[in-house]
Design an enzyme around this catalytic site. Structure first.
Site, PDB file in Angstrom:
ATOM      1  N   SER A  14      -2.821   5.374   6.299  1.00 29.05           N
ATOM      2  CA  SER A  14      -2.165   5.298   7.603  1.00 29.05           C
ATOM      3  C   SER A  14      -1.236   6.490   7.748  1.00 29.05           C
ATOM      4  O   SER A  14      -1.688   7.625   7.589  1.00 29.05           O
ATOM      5  CB  SER A  14      -1.423   3.955   7.693  1.00 29.05           C
ATOM      6  OG  SER A  14      -0.857   3.798   8.956  1.00 29.05           O
ATOM      7  N   HIS A  41      -5.474   4.726  10.271  1.00 28.86           N
ATOM      8  CA  HIS A  41      -4.888   4.214  11.522  1.00 28.86           C
ATOM      9  C   HIS A  41      -4.443   5.372  12.390  1.00 28.86           C
ATOM     10  O   HIS A  41      -3.305   5.812  12.306  1.00 28.86           O
ATOM     11  CB  HIS A  41      -3.649   3.365  11.253  1.00 28.86           C
ATOM     12  CG  HIS A  41      -3.896   2.237  10.309  1.00 28.86           C
ATOM     13  ND1 HIS A  41      -2.918   1.733   9.503  1.00 28.86           N
ATOM     14  CD2 HIS A  41      -5.008   1.522  10.043  1.00 28.86           C
ATOM     15  CE1 HIS A  41      -3.398   0.739   8.782  1.00 28.86           C
ATOM     16  NE2 HIS A  41      -4.675   0.598   9.083  1.00 28.86           N
ATOM     17  N   ASP A 134      -1.464  -3.244   5.772  1.00 26.71           N
ATOM     18  CA  ASP A 134      -2.919  -3.339   5.869  1.00 26.71           C
ATOM     19  C   ASP A 134      -3.534  -2.776   4.581  1.00 26.71           C
ATOM     20  O   ASP A 134      -2.995  -1.841   3.989  1.00 26.71           O
ATOM     21  CB  ASP A 134      -3.394  -2.529   7.086  1.00 26.71           C
ATOM     22  CG  ASP A 134      -4.891  -2.659   7.316  1.00 26.71           C
ATOM     23  OD1 ASP A 134      -5.469  -3.683   6.909  1.00 26.71           O
ATOM     24  OD2 ASP A 134      -5.483  -1.732   7.904  1.00 26.71           O
TER      25      ASP A 134
END
Lengths: 195, 279
Positions: A14, A41, A134
Site C-alpha cells: 500500500s 492500493h 489489509d
C-alpha cells in the site's frame, strides 16, 4: 513430480508500495519461472500507470490484469484499480466490484484467500509497506495452508502498520528488508530436493 | 483431497437456489460468488452457510433478500467519466438520426448508471425520443432504482464524474435535494422502463440501438459470458452499439467478428454484421 515447491508469488502493498515493488521485482530475471501477482492500493487513475512504471523497470513483463486472463508463469500481473482481483480454480483471473474490504479495493486479503482456494499451500505470500491492516488475514490463510509467508521488516518499511499487522496475525517464515526479499524470491524457485 | 466444508456448503446453497427457484448461479465466476455466498453468514447472523438452507427452501420471502446480497449492487453515477464522454461524442451524434432510440441497460442495480444515461441524453437533447430498458435480477435493487433516491453526499461526489464526462451544468440540477437525500427529477424517469430480466436464463426482449452492461460480465464464467454476449448481439439492430466495463472483453467465441471497435479504452463496440450462420 512438480519441479518447484511453489506455483505462484502473491505480493500486497500500500503506502510506499511503488518503491518497495521496484526493489523486490527489479532483480527478478526475465525467465523467472513463477507468476507474480501484485495488489497495490492505488486509486483507479494511478493503477494502469503502476503496471507501466514497473514494466519499464523490470526484466519480467508486467501487465495489468483483464477479466478472465490466464495466470501466466514469468509474468507480473498487476490488479487494476477499483476492482478486487481473484483467482479461479482454472487458474484464470476474475475481477469484482464488490464492496471494499478493509476499506480498500483491490484488497490483498481477497486475492490471497482466493489464491489459497486454487493453489493451497503452493504459494509464496509477501506483505510489504502499508498504512492499514489489509493482507494480514490473507497471509494467515496462505501460511495455514502450508505456504511460505514473507513480511517486510517493519523497521525498513515506509509505513510499518501493514507488515506489523500481518506479522502479528499470521506470523512469517521470513521478516526481511527489501533487498533480502528479492533474494528469497529467487531462492524459492530452486527445485524441490528429492527425498 | 476431500472438499472443504465451506466449498460443500457453497455448492449446496447454489444447487438449492437453482432447484427451488430456478436461479442458476452455477456458471458465475466461482471465486467472487463464493465470497458473496460466505458473506451471507454475516448478513443473516449465522456461523455456517448450511444453516441458511432450511430458510431458503421453506421461506420464499427470504429469496429476494438472498438475491439482493448475491448481486451486490455497487456503482456510482458517471463511473469512468471517459466512457460517458465517448458515448456523448462518438455514439449520440450517430443516434441522432433515429426517430426513436431504444437503449438497454443490463444490470441496473440501484440505478446510478441508468440515471446517468438519462441525464446524458437529456443534455444532448435526445431524451424525448429515448426508451431506456433498465433490467436486473435483483428486485430489491430494481425497486430502489425506480425510486431514484440517493444520498445527497453521494450525488455531490458524483458531480465531479459528471463534469469530466462533459456534463452541461450541475449534476444536482437533475435532483431534488431534501433532508440529506437527492431524488431524481420525474422528467428523468419518464422514458425509463424498469424490468426484471435474468441474463442467465431470459432471452431477447427488444431490439435496441445501444446496450450498456458494465461490470456485470466480470461476475460470470466464460461460457456464460459467451451466452450473454450472443444475447446482446441478437438484441442489437445493425449498427447498434455495445458498451462493456473497462476490464471486460468481447474477445472470444468469435463474437468480436460481428463488431468493430469504436473506442478500446471505453470498451465501446458497434455491431457491423448480424449473426453468421451456425452461431
Amino acid at each position: 513430480m512438480k519441479p518447484f515447491r511453489y506455483d505462484a508469488v502473491m505480493v500486497g502493498c500500500s503506502l510506499g508500495g511503488l518503491r518497495a515493488l521496484r526493489a523486490i521485482l527489479q532483480p527478478l530475471p526475465a525467465d523467472y519461472p513463477l507468476p507474480v501477482i501484485v495488489v497495490s492500493h492505488i486509486g483507479p487513475d494511478g493503477q494502469g500507470l503502476l503496471a507501466e512504471l514497473l514494466d519499464e523497470d523490470c526484466a519480467m513483463s508486467v501487465v495489468e490484469v483483464e477479466d478472465k486472463a490466464p495466470v501466466v508463469p514469468g509474468i507480473i500481473h498487476v490488479a487494476p484499480g477499483g476492482y478486487h482481483l481473484l483467482i479461479e480454480g482454472d487458474r484464470t483471473f476474475s475481477l469484482s466490484v464488490d464492496a471494499k474490504v478493509r476499506n480498500v479495493r483491490p484488497a490483498i486479503d481477497v486475492l490471497f484467500e482466493s489464491a489459497v482456494d486454487t493453489y493451497g499451500g503452493r504459494l509464496v505470500g509477501v506483505v510489504l509497506t502499508g498504512a492499514n491492516d489489509d493482507g494480514a488475514q490473507g497471509l494467515k490463510a496462505i501460511r495455514e495452508a502450508g505456504g511460505f509467508g514473507i513480511v517486510q521488516d517493519p523497521a525498513t518499511a515506509e509505513a510499518a502498520t501493514m507488515p506489523k499487522a500481518a506479522f502479528a496475525l499470521a506470523g512469517a517464515d521470513r521478516v526481511l528488508a527489501l533487498e533480502d526479499i528479492a533474494l528469497v524470491l529467487q531462492s524459492v524457485i530452486h527445485p524441490e530436493p528429492t527425498p | 483431497m476431500p472438499a472443504k466444508n465451506e466449498d460443500i456448503e457453497v455448492h449446496l446453497f447454489i444447487e438449492a437456489l437453482k432447484l427451488r427457484y430456478g436461479y442458476d448461479f452455477s456458471q458465475y465466476a466461482r471465486a467472487s460468488l463464493k465470497r458473496r455466498v460466505l458473506g451471507l453468514r454475516q448478513v443473516f447472523g449465522c456461523e455456517y452457510v448450511s444453516q441458511l438452507l432450511p430458510r431458503l427452501l421453506h421461506d420464499p420471502a427470504f429469496l429476494p433478500q438472498v438475491i439482493s446480497q448475491l448481486s451486490v449492487p455497487v456503482s456510482e453515477m458517471f463511473r469512468d467519466p471517459a466512457v460517458f464522454l465517448a458515448l456523448r461524442r462518438q455514439v449520440l451524434p450517430l443516434l441522432r438520426s433515429y426517430p426513436t432510440i431504444n437503449i438497454w441497460q443490463a444490470g441496473c442495480a440501484h440505478g446510478e448508471e441508468v440515471y446517468s444515461l438519462a441525464i446524458l441524453f437529456q443534455e444532448e437533447g435526445l431524451y424525448e425520443r429515448c426508451r431506456i430498458y433498465a433490467t436486473d435480477i435483483n428486485d430489491v435493487a430494481l425497486t430502489k432504482a425506480e425510486e431514484g433516491v440517493f444520498a445527497e453526499a453521494d450525488v455531490r461526489a458524483y458531480a465531479k464524474n459528471h463534469h469530466h464526462a462533459g456534463g452541461v451544468g450541475s449534476l444536482l440540477d437533475h435532483f431534488h435535494i431534501a433532508y440529506g437525500f437527492a431524488k431524481a427529477d420525474d422528467r428523468l424517469k419518464r422514458n425509463i422502463v424498469f424490468a426484471h430480466h435474468n441474463l442467465v436464463s431470459d432471452g431477447v426482449f427488444c431490439e435496441v440501438n445501444l446496450i450498456l452492461c458494465r461490470n456485470v460480465l466480470i461476475y460470470f464464467g466464460r461460457d456464460l459470458q459467451g451466452r450473454v454476449l450472443r444475447l446482446f448481439r441478437d438484441s442489437l439492430m445493425r449498427g447498434g452499439f455495445l458498451c462493456l466495463g473497462s476490464k471486460e472483453s468481447l474477445g472470444f467465441d468469435g463474437i468480436l467478428d460481428n463488431f468493430r471497435v469504436i473506442d478500446q479504452n471505453a470498451k465501446l463496440f458497434q455491431l457491423t454484421s448480424l449473426a453468421g450462420a451456425g452461431s
